[in-house]
Design an enzyme around this catalytic site. Structure first.
Site, PDB file in Angstrom:
ATOM      1  N   CYS A   1      69.951 -20.678 -25.528  1.00 60.37           N
ATOM      2  CA  CYS A   1      71.101 -21.159 -24.743  1.00 60.37           C
ATOM      3  C   CYS A   1      70.937 -20.748 -23.280  1.00 60.37           C
ATOM      4  O   CYS A   1      71.149 -19.588 -22.940  1.00 60.37           O
ATOM      5  CB  CYS A   1      72.379 -20.566 -25.325  1.00 60.37           C
ATOM      6  SG  CYS A   1      73.842 -20.847 -24.317  1.00 60.37           S
TER       7      CYS A   1
ATOM      8  N   CYS B   1      73.915 -18.972 -21.674  1.00 62.55           N
ATOM      9  CA  CYS B   1      74.095 -17.570 -22.081  1.00 62.55           C
ATOM     10  C   CYS B   1      73.274 -16.643 -21.178  1.00 62.55           C
ATOM     11  O   CYS B   1      73.743 -15.574 -20.787  1.00 62.55           O
ATOM     12  CB  CYS B   1      73.686 -17.370 -23.536  1.00 62.55           C
ATOM     13  SG  CYS B   1      74.772 -18.220 -24.709  1.00 62.55           S
TER      14      CYS B   1
END
Length: 123
Positions: free
Chosen positions: A43, A46
């Site tokens: 991700c 993230c």
């Protein structure tokens, strides 16, 4: 030295255990992807949010608990029946929330330092 307690967990069951262990305290939680064996994230948001959240933690009140939870690999996360989606209504990563309240930041909101600071500093 931090004036709050930080707990790192992986998976839905560990998250619930950590919440139970800190019953009665103000809990903030960060939900992010799980890194692979080589430390690589699936991700990109993230990865970008991590330093913003770390900086904003300076605004957490004394005695609070911060739980950093890795939600699992991408196939598990995409399953609409995973525990995070089904039971906690965590529908995106990264997500920051004040546990037990409607206060939360999701995805690109977690990249905004002012929003993260506001979440951590509100009573």
């Amino acid at each position: 030295m931090a004036h709050y307690e930080e707990v790192s967990v992986s998976g839905f069951q560990e998250f619930n255990w950590a919440v139970e262990q800190h019953n009665g305290k103000t809990i903030f939680a960060s939900f992010t992807d799980s890194k692979d064996a080589g430390g690589k994230s699936w991700c990109p948001d993230c990865v970008q949010a991590e330093p913003v959240v770390r900086e904003a933690l300076k605004h957490v009140s004394e005695g609070c608990v911060f739980i950093h939870c890795q939600v699992g690999d991408k196939p598990y996360w995409k399953d609409p029946n995973n525990g995070f989606r089904k039971n906690l209504k965590v529908t995106a990563v990264p997500m920051l929330l004040k546990y037990g309240t409607p206060q939360k930041l999701a995805e690109s909101q977690c990249l905004q330092a002012d929003l993260a600071e506001m979440l951590f500093s509100e009573d």
